[in-house]
Design a protein around this motif. Structure first.
Motif, PDB file in Angstrom:
ATOM      1  N   GLY A 113      11.014 -18.756  -6.322  1.00  8.71           N
ATOM      2  CA  GLY A 113      12.108 -18.307  -5.464  1.00  8.71           C
ATOM      3  C   GLY A 113      12.958 -17.324  -6.214  1.00  8.71           C
ATOM      4  N   LEU A 114      12.829 -16.007  -5.929  1.00  4.24           N
ATOM      5  CA  LEU A 114      13.543 -15.018  -6.723  1.00  4.24           C
ATOM      6  C   LEU A 114      13.874 -13.779  -5.904  1.00  4.24           C
ATOM      7  CD1 LEU A 114      11.024 -12.948  -7.054  1.00  4.24           C
ATOM      8  CD2 LEU A 114      10.470 -14.335  -9.033  1.00  4.24           C
TER       9      LEU A 114
ATOM     10  N   VAL B 265       3.382  -8.562  -0.241  1.00  2.62           N
ATOM     11  CA  VAL B 265       2.979  -8.747   1.159  1.00  2.62           C
ATOM     12  C   VAL B 265       4.134  -9.429   1.864  1.00  2.62           C
ATOM     13  CG1 VAL B 265       1.830 -10.931   0.613  1.00  2.62           C
ATOM     14  CG2 VAL B 265       1.252  -9.734   2.721  1.00  2.62           C
ATOM     15  N   MET B 266       4.319  -9.057   3.109  1.00  4.19           N
ATOM     16  CA  MET B 266       5.354  -9.721   3.912  1.00  4.19           C
ATOM     17  C   MET B 266       4.704 -10.055   5.240  1.00  4.19           C
ATOM     18  SD  MET B 266       9.185  -8.413   4.729  1.00  4.19           S
ATOM     19  CE  MET B 266      10.509  -9.607   4.740  1.00  4.19           C
ATOM     20  N   PHE B 267       4.594 -11.349   5.520  1.00  4.74           N
ATOM     21  CA  PHE B 267       3.905 -11.750   6.749  1.00  4.74           C
ATOM     22  C   PHE B 267       4.777 -11.483   7.962  1.00  4.74           C
ATOM     23  CE2 PHE B 267       1.669 -14.587   3.613  1.00  4.74           C
ATOM     24  CZ  PHE B 267       0.494 -13.856   3.641  1.00  4.74           C
ATOM     25  N   ARG B 268       4.086 -11.426   9.086  1.00  2.00           N
ATOM     26  CA  ARG B 268       4.742 -11.003  10.314  1.00  2.00           C
ATOM     27  C   ARG B 268       5.992 -11.828  10.631  1.00  2.00           C
ATOM     28  NH1 ARG B 268       1.172 -11.405  15.446  1.00  2.00           N
ATOM     29  NH2 ARG B 268       1.739 -13.589  15.163  1.00  2.00           N
ATOM     30  N   SER B 269       5.887 -13.145  10.407  1.00  2.00           N
ATOM     31  CA  SER B 269       7.010 -14.033  10.754  1.00  2.00           C
ATOM     32  C   SER B 269       8.291 -13.599  10.044  1.00  2.00           C
ATOM     33  CB  SER B 269       6.659 -15.469  10.409  1.00  2.00           C
ATOM     34  OG  SER B 269       6.275 -15.536   9.043  1.00  2.00           O
ATOM     35  N   ASN B 270       8.143 -13.071   8.814  1.00  3.10           N
ATOM     36  CA  ASN B 270       9.310 -12.578   8.088  1.00  3.10           C
ATOM     37  C   ASN B 270       9.555 -11.094   8.367  1.00  3.10           C
ATOM     38  OD1 ASN B 270       9.882 -15.043   6.690  1.00  3.10           O
ATOM     39  ND2 ASN B 270       8.080 -14.640   5.429  1.00  3.10           N
ATOM     40  N   ALA B 271       8.458 -10.359   8.482  1.00  6.87           N
ATOM     41  CA  ALA B 271       8.566  -8.901   8.661  1.00  6.87           C
ATOM     42  C   ALA B 271       9.336  -8.568   9.935  1.00  6.87           C
ATOM     43  CB  ALA B 271       7.176  -8.273   8.709  1.00  6.87           C
ATOM     44  N   SER B 272       9.156  -9.406  10.956  1.00 10.95           N
ATOM     45  CA  SER B 272       9.776  -9.096  12.253  1.00 10.95           C
ATOM     46  C   SER B 272      11.298  -9.207  12.197  1.00 10.95           C
ATOM     47  CB  SER B 272       9.222 -10.029  13.334  1.00 10.95           C
ATOM     48  OG  SER B 272       9.530 -11.360  12.988  1.00 10.95           O
TER      49      SER B 272
ATOM     50  N   LYS C  94      14.544   2.189  -1.552  1.00 10.16           N
ATOM     51  CA  LYS C  94      14.904   1.173  -2.552  1.00 10.16           C
ATOM     52  C   LYS C  94      15.351  -0.088  -1.829  1.00 10.16           C
ATOM     53  CE  LYS C  94      16.051   3.801  -6.665  1.00 10.16           C
ATOM     54  NZ  LYS C  94      15.780   5.211  -6.269  1.00 10.16           N
ATOM     55  N   VAL C  95      14.735  -1.192  -2.225  1.00 10.73           N
ATOM     56  CA  VAL C  95      15.023  -2.437  -1.511  1.00 10.73           C
ATOM     57  C   VAL C  95      15.233  -3.589  -2.486  1.00 10.73           C
ATOM     58  CG1 VAL C  95      13.798  -1.841   0.612  1.00 10.73           C
ATOM     59  CG2 VAL C  95      12.541  -2.897  -1.274  1.00 10.73           C
ATOM     60  N   ILE C  96      15.859  -4.622  -1.957  1.00 11.35           N
ATOM     61  CA  ILE C  96      15.948  -5.894  -2.681  1.00 11.35           C
ATOM     62  C   ILE C  96      15.184  -6.901  -1.839  1.00 11.35           C
ATOM     63  CG2 ILE C  96      17.455  -7.692  -3.593  1.00 11.35           C
ATOM     64  CD1 ILE C  96      19.708  -5.716  -3.612  1.00 11.35           C
ATOM     65  N   ILE C  97      14.288  -7.639  -2.503  1.00 15.65           N
ATOM     66  CA  ILE C  97      13.437  -8.558  -1.764  1.00 15.65           C
ATOM     67  C   ILE C  97      13.604  -9.966  -2.310  1.00 15.65           C
ATOM     68  CG2 ILE C  97      11.030  -9.200  -1.270  1.00 15.65           C
ATOM     69  CD1 ILE C  97      10.425  -6.182  -1.313  1.00 15.65           C
ATOM     70  N   ARG C  98      13.718 -10.913  -1.403  1.00 23.48           N
ATOM     71  CA  ARG C  98      13.698 -12.313  -1.784  1.00 23.48           C
ATOM     72  C   ARG C  98      12.319 -12.853  -1.433  1.00 23.48           C
ATOM     73  NH1 ARG C  98      14.097 -17.036   0.348  1.00 23.48           N
ATOM     74  NH2 ARG C  98      14.446 -16.202   2.447  1.00 23.48           N
ATOM     75  N   GLY C  99      11.745 -13.636  -2.345  1.00 25.27           N
ATOM     76  CA  GLY C  99      10.417 -14.155  -2.058  1.00 25.27           C
ATOM     77  C   GLY C  99       9.929 -15.026  -3.210  1.00 25.27           C
ATOM     78  N   TYR C 100       8.621 -15.194  -3.283  1.00 25.14           N
ATOM     79  CA  TYR C 100       8.056 -15.981  -4.390  1.00 25.14           C
ATOM     80  C   TYR C 100       6.779 -15.311  -4.851  1.00 25.14           C
ATOM     81  CZ  TYR C 100       5.037 -17.785  -0.686  1.00 25.14           C
ATOM     82  OH  TYR C 100       4.157 -17.881   0.348  1.00 25.14           O
ATOM     83  N   ILE C 101       6.408 -15.616  -6.111  1.00 31.51           N
ATOM     84  CA  ILE C 101       5.189 -15.051  -6.685  1.00 31.51           C
ATOM     85  C   ILE C 101       4.074 -16.070  -6.523  1.00 31.51           C
ATOM     86  CG2 ILE C 101       4.042 -14.272  -8.815  1.00 31.51           C
ATOM     87  CD1 ILE C 101       6.167 -12.325  -7.909  1.00 31.51           C
ATOM     88  N   SER C 102       2.921 -15.590  -6.088  1.00 31.82           N
ATOM     89  CA  SER C 102       1.763 -16.458  -6.016  1.00 31.82           C
ATOM     90  C   SER C 102       0.527 -15.640  -6.372  1.00 31.82           C
ATOM     91  CB  SER C 102       1.634 -17.087  -4.630  1.00 31.82           C
ATOM     92  OG  SER C 102       0.586 -18.042  -4.657  1.00 31.82           O
ATOM     93  N   VAL C 103      -0.547 -16.364  -6.640  1.00 28.77           N
ATOM     94  CA  VAL C 103      -1.776 -15.683  -7.064  1.00 28.77           C
ATOM     95  C   VAL C 103      -2.754 -15.637  -5.889  1.00 28.77           C
ATOM     96  CG1 VAL C 103      -3.759 -15.801  -8.624  1.00 28.77           C
ATOM     97  CG2 VAL C 103      -1.456 -16.375  -9.456  1.00 28.77           C
ATOM     98  N   PHE C 104      -3.313 -14.500  -5.716  1.00 28.30           N
ATOM     99  CA  PHE C 104      -4.362 -14.341  -4.731  1.00 28.30           C
ATOM    100  C   PHE C 104      -5.684 -14.584  -5.448  1.00 28.30           C
ATOM    101  CE2 PHE C 104      -6.819 -11.354  -1.794  1.00 28.30           C
ATOM    102  CZ  PHE C 104      -6.978 -12.343  -0.830  1.00 28.30           C
TER     103      PHE C 104
ATOM    104  N   GLU D 164      10.013 -12.646   1.712  1.00 28.75           N
ATOM    105  CA  GLU D 164      10.543 -13.408   2.844  1.00 28.75           C
ATOM    106  C   GLU D 164      11.746 -12.723   3.486  1.00 28.75           C
ATOM    107  OE1 GLU D 164       9.421 -17.972   1.683  1.00 28.75           O
ATOM    108  OE2 GLU D 164      11.034 -17.027   0.571  1.00 28.75           O
ATOM    109  N   GLU D 165      12.413 -11.897   2.668  1.00 28.85           N
ATOM    110  CA  GLU D 165      13.610 -11.233   3.180  1.00 28.85           C
ATOM    111  C   GLU D 165      13.711  -9.896   2.481  1.00 28.85           C
ATOM    112  OE1 GLU D 165      17.041 -13.851   2.959  1.00 28.85           O
ATOM    113  OE2 GLU D 165      18.338 -12.080   3.007  1.00 28.85           O
TER     114      GLU D 165
END
Lengths: 74, 407
Positions: free
Chosen positions: B28-29, B60-67, B78-88, B99-100
């Motif tokens: 969460g960062l 990546v930002m999924f539709r549920s958040n992107a909308s 230039k943006v600030i993004i809230r989200g989490y890191i995961s491995v594909f 997420e935001e």
């Protein structure tokens, strides 16, 4: 019945109202003729208004003596 | 190196993924950077890379958040993004699951924008029923924008093309910077004071949120709301929404569109007027022909065709009565005549003449013509006149014999 002093929109709106009333056909003949005359007057007035405005492009400049308009060259 | 300890790629990737997932920071960062390689996938998901001067981060930002992102991200933003890191796991790549997203550097502005928007909305400044109608044919159009920008040029181009006779009044203002909002608000107020235009276009070309900021200021919003002249807002690009857009009576996506909205094509107005003219004539023609028809019907009615009909009828009635009367009179006459002859017959039967015919006679004294009814009323030698049915006898009384039972 004087058209002077009313705006183009008012004239159009009144004309539209007159046309609708006439089309309903519920008026007496005298009333119909009265409305028709007014309608013709209004169409003339609207046509006049369409031709009336002059083309000009100006810039407003605030000065010490209030506002002045200067022709803007395009 | 013992072969036994070798992991499969999948095992390794899964291990790393689990490791990352356990990390408190990575789960969460907030990350800031510049968007590049942005793809708005048809599925509604955003795929992009976030970068700074040195590094890249796949996102990546999924539709549920992107909308719920209030703006459309694009490369270079230039943006600030809230989200989490995961491995594909498949690609052995880690990425940021956003997420935001908020525009960076203007986060404060963004919050101010939202706050003001909510406040003014609550006050009713955006209410649809408060919107003024644009005039059909404005005689003159006021433009509040920069005198050097593309906006005034676009507007002049469109209006010149559309309408020969139009009066454009430019009130030049700064459209960005600290002075801008005050100038824009003042210009709108000035047009209202002068009351010399029928509609006002307020606008500027596209730019960053900071560039567009004057159009998000309360003073501008209030001046637009307070304007009795309708205001068209044409700020930035189609995707940029400013407070000014919400308060204005009409929002135009571009300055050119604002000009088109302000001034409908002359041909359209003329057509409309012609249409009304035709309907007017049709309506009156219909009315008069209808009235003419009913007049014809009235003319054709019996009352008009035979105006004396009633008189004739009365006369006829009179004639009938007269005939009745005459008949009655005639009957009366006949009746009377019958009665008369009956009486005459009765009279006849009573007439002494008929008695004479049966052999009776009438005796009168010759001297005084008195009727002799008794032997006592005569004297011997008296002259008598005896009337018979066919004549008279002159006689003299020779003897008088009274009836025996009379004594």
């Amino acid at each position: 019945m004087n058209s002077e002093g009313i705006t183009f929109e008012q004239a159009m709106a009144e004309l539209e109202g007159i046309v609708k009333r006439l089309e309903k056909g519920e008026l007496t003949l005298d009333e119909s003729i009265g409305f028709f005359k007014r309608g013709v007057e209004l169409t003339k007035y609207c046509n006049k208004k369409l031709d009336e405005a002059e083309r000009s492009i100006t810039m407003l400049i605030e000065g010490e003596n209030g506002i002045t308009e200067k022709e803007l060259s395009v | 190196m013992p072969k036994m300890s070798a992991l499969t790629v999948s095992e390794l990737n899964r291990y790393i993924k689990e490791l990352v997932a356990k990390d408190v920071i990575l789960s969460g960062l907030w990350v800031k950077g510049e968007i590049s390689n942005f793809k708005n996938h048809y599925s509604g998901h955003f795929y992009f890379t976030l970068k700074d001067e040195k590094s890249l981060l796949r996102c990546v930002m999924f539709r549920s958040n992107a909308s719920s992102v209030a703006f459309m991200p694009e490369d270079g933003m230039k943006v600030i993004i809230r989200g989490y890191i995961s491995v594909f796991e498949r690609d052995g790549q880690y990425q940021l699951y956003a997420e935001e997203m908020q525009p960076d550097g203007i986060g404060a502005l963004y919050i101010a924008y939202e706050k003001l928007k909510n406040k003014l909305a609550a006050e009713g400044l955006f209410d649809a029923e408060k919107k003024k109608k644009l005039p059909y044919i404005p005689r003159s159009i006021g433009v509040v924008t920069s005198s050097t920008g593309a906006v005034i040029r676009d507007i002049i181009n469109v209006l010149s093309r559309r309408f020969y006779n139009v009066n454009i009044k430019l009130y030049p203002v700064q459209v960005q910077g600290e002075q801008a909002a005050g100038q824009i608000a003042a210009a709108i107020g000035r047009f209202n004071e002068l009351d010399n235009v029928d509609v006002i276009i307020v606008g500027r070309g596209g730019g960053s949120l900071e560039d567009l900021w004057p159009f998000n200021e309360e003073i501008v919003a209030r001046s637009i709301y307070g304007s009795h002249i309708p205001v068209i807002s044409a700020v930035g690009h189609e995707t940029d929404y400013t407070i000014c857009d919400f308060v204005a009576d009409v929002r135009a996506p571009t300055p050119s569109a604002a000009a088109e909205i302000a001034m409908p094509e002359r041909a359209v107005m003329e057509n409309r007027l012609d249409g009304l003219k035709m309907r007017l004539r049709n309506a009156i023609n219909k009315k008069t022909s209808m009235e003419r028809l009913s007049l014809k019907r009235l003319e054709g009615s019996t009352a008009f065709k035979q105006p004396y009909n009633r008189i004739y009828q009365s006369r006829m009635l009179l004639d009938v009565q007269k005939r009745y009367m005459e008949k009655a009179l005639e009957a009366l006459k006949i009746d009377q005549r019958n009665k008369l002859s009956l009486l005459a017959a009765q009279l006849d039967s009573l007439s002494p003449l008929s008695s004479l015919a049966r052999g009776y006679c009438i005796i009168r004294s010759e001297k005084d013509d008195t009727l002799i009814k008794s032997v006592h009323s005569v004297s011997l030698g008296q002259r008598l006149e005896i009337s018979l049915t066919d004549g008279k006898l002159d006689c003299t009384v020779d003897g008088i014999k009274g009836d025996e039972n009379e004594q």
